[in-house]
Design an enzyme around this catalytic site. Sequence first.
Site, mmCIF file in Angstrom:
data_model
loop_
_atom_site.group_PDB
_atom_site.id
_atom_site.type_symbol
_atom_site.label_atom_id
_atom_site.label_comp_id
_atom_site.label_asym_id
_atom_site.label_seq_id
_atom_site.Cartn_x
_atom_site.Cartn_y
_atom_site.Cartn_z
ATOM 1 N N ASP A 186 17.648 19.897 40.977
ATOM 2 C CA ASP A 186 16.320 20.397 41.331
ATOM 3 C C ASP A 186 15.890 21.531 40.413
ATOM 4 O O ASP A 186 14.704 21.793 40.272
ATOM 5 C CB ASP A 186 16.315 20.860 42.780
ATOM 6 C CG ASP A 186 16.348 19.684 43.734
ATOM 7 O OD1 ASP A 186 15.271 19.264 44.187
ATOM 8 O OD2 ASP A 186 17.443 19.161 44.004
ATOM 9 N N ASN A 237 21.293 21.915 43.070
ATOM 10 C CA ASN A 237 21.103 20.551 43.565
ATOM 11 C C ASN A 237 21.347 20.562 45.068
ATOM 12 O O ASN A 237 21.669 21.599 45.656
ATOM 13 C CB ASN A 237 22.048 19.579 42.847
ATOM 14 C CG ASN A 237 21.676 18.128 43.096
ATOM 15 O OD1 ASN A 237 20.519 17.747 42.972
ATOM 16 N ND2 ASN A 237 22.645 17.312 43.456
ATOM 17 N N LYS A 238 21.192 19.410 45.693
ATOM 18 C CA LYS A 238 21.346 19.311 47.139
ATOM 19 C C LYS A 238 22.667 19.928 47.594
ATOM 20 O O LYS A 238 23.699 19.765 46.947
ATOM 21 C CB LYS A 238 21.270 17.850 47.574
ATOM 22 C CG LYS A 238 21.324 17.627 49.066
ATOM 23 C CD LYS A 238 20.220 18.377 49.803
ATOM 24 C CE LYS A 238 18.839 17.957 49.399
ATOM 25 N NZ LYS A 238 17.776 18.675 50.133
ATOM 26 N N ARG A 241 10.380 13.122 48.102
ATOM 27 C CA ARG A 241 11.396 14.126 47.809
ATOM 28 C C ARG A 241 12.087 13.710 46.510
ATOM 29 O O ARG A 241 11.895 12.613 46.006
ATOM 30 C CB ARG A 241 12.390 14.311 48.967
ATOM 31 C CG ARG A 241 12.557 13.192 49.944
ATOM 32 C CD ARG A 241 13.397 12.051 49.473
ATOM 33 N NE ARG A 241 14.601 12.501 48.821
ATOM 34 C CZ ARG A 241 15.130 11.935 47.773
ATOM 35 N NH1 ARG A 241 14.561 10.876 47.240
ATOM 36 N NH2 ARG A 241 16.220 12.385 47.228
ATOM 37 N N GLY A 242 12.854 14.645 45.962
ATOM 38 C CA GLY A 242 13.362 14.475 44.614
ATOM 39 C C GLY A 242 12.471 15.240 43.663
ATOM 40 O O GLY A 242 11.230 15.082 43.682
ATOM 41 N N ALA A 243 13.084 16.098 42.839
ATOM 42 C CA ALA A 243 12.295 17.020 42.022
ATOM 43 C C ALA A 243 11.235 16.332 41.151
ATOM 44 O O ALA A 243 10.071 16.753 41.148
ATOM 45 C CB ALA A 243 13.235 17.877 41.163
ATOM 46 N N GLN A 267 20.208 11.857 52.719
ATOM 47 C CA GLN A 267 19.559 11.165 51.605
ATOM 48 C C GLN A 267 20.445 10.122 50.961
ATOM 49 O O GLN A 267 19.967 9.251 50.244
ATOM 50 C CB GLN A 267 19.081 12.172 50.558
ATOM 51 C CG GLN A 267 17.869 12.977 50.980
ATOM 52 C CD GLN A 267 18.233 14.393 51.350
ATOM 53 O OE1 GLN A 267 19.219 14.627 52.055
ATOM 54 N NE2 GLN A 267 17.458 15.352 50.894
ATOM 55 N N ARG A 305 7.486 23.712 48.430
ATOM 56 C CA ARG A 305 8.940 23.691 48.270
ATOM 57 C C ARG A 305 9.319 24.731 47.212
ATOM 58 O O ARG A 305 8.779 24.707 46.103
ATOM 59 C CB ARG A 305 9.453 22.316 47.801
ATOM 60 C CG ARG A 305 9.150 21.133 48.724
ATOM 61 C CD ARG A 305 9.949 21.140 50.014
ATOM 62 N NE ARG A 305 11.388 21.138 49.820
ATOM 63 C CZ ARG A 305 12.130 20.039 49.626
ATOM 64 N NH1 ARG A 305 11.554 18.861 49.554
ATOM 65 N NH2 ARG A 305 13.449 20.125 49.497
#
Length: 362
Positions: free
Chosen positions: A241, A251-252, A53-55, A201, A90
């Site tokens: 992201d 973003n998250k 995970r993480g763009a 996270q 995603r």
Amino acid sequence: MNIDGTPTRTLRAHPAQGLIDIIDQTRLPHALHWVRVATLDEAAHAIRAMQVRGAPLIGATAAYGLAIALNDAAGDARLQDAIAILGATRPTAVNLHWALARMQAVLVPLAPEMRAAAAWTEAAAIAEEDVAQNAAIGQHGLGLFRQIERHAGKTLNIMTHCNAGWLATVDWGTALSPVYAAHDAGLPVHVWVSETRPRNQGLLTAWELAQHGVPHTLIADNAAGILMREKQVDAVIVGADRIAANGDVANKVGTYLKALACADNGIPFYVAAPRSTLDFACAEGTAIPIEERDGDEFRLVHGVDRHAEPGALRQLAASEAVANPAFDVTPARLVTAIITERGVCPASRAGLLDLYPEAARA
């Protein structure tokens, strides 16, 4: 970055074997577990299930996933089918689609028998560029941190949200890259780590900071405001992201609330991201698709029991209606600056085009 003093990357490619190894981030912070990815379905699952995970890391994994898919057959139908499968994993992180589009542009003109080798080469180039870009982000962010540190005259207290460290990239990270650069340069730095529910996270951030020896404190998401109000935070820095052409930032989920608290307390709010996260084709944040994830991520709490065995604890009935948006959008007016591998700019179309003038001609 380091794990127990050993330099480590999140992804290990084995082109001769036609596979990659990844850290299963769903097992962190309780266990460091490497997973072998040898098929297209395994690559797609790794992205969808957030083993990676993480763009930026999603983009690199997708590139390698496409290379894996072409190991045995590389005709046009197989190529397009693999791109479609990986592209559907995603919706919000633009790096995924950027990486697949770049791979497609390289591979389509080639004869099928040349595509597999070229795919592994291009995926490796994407991974290496990610490392270099994130290292550059660290140095540009360090320049900003040095100014804050001189002004404060004490330990630099940085707050972050989610995980935008090396676990979210191939190496170095985005938002945490300036933190690592500051720590390695000898600047006294401490990180307030937001837990970032429901995927937690922030626990990954705390784990990797501990591995590298960076002082930090984990906090509940809702403790951020009082810490800012009590002047215990010098700056907030997050990853992204997707960044729209006007500087709006996806973003998250929970990032927007931190930006609002920064604005109310006069605290700089920085966003760190490489070029692959900038979406000049997306005019503004309202056009960014927001991923809605499974409600059981909210209904269940994952951890380990007293025997260190992984498990899940139900906190809500399966019938309980929940909403689980994975991201939110912070408007550009709340962003102090965007930090990229090319430098620092205002969160605006003009600011971004100043760093990337070629995007105006695309």
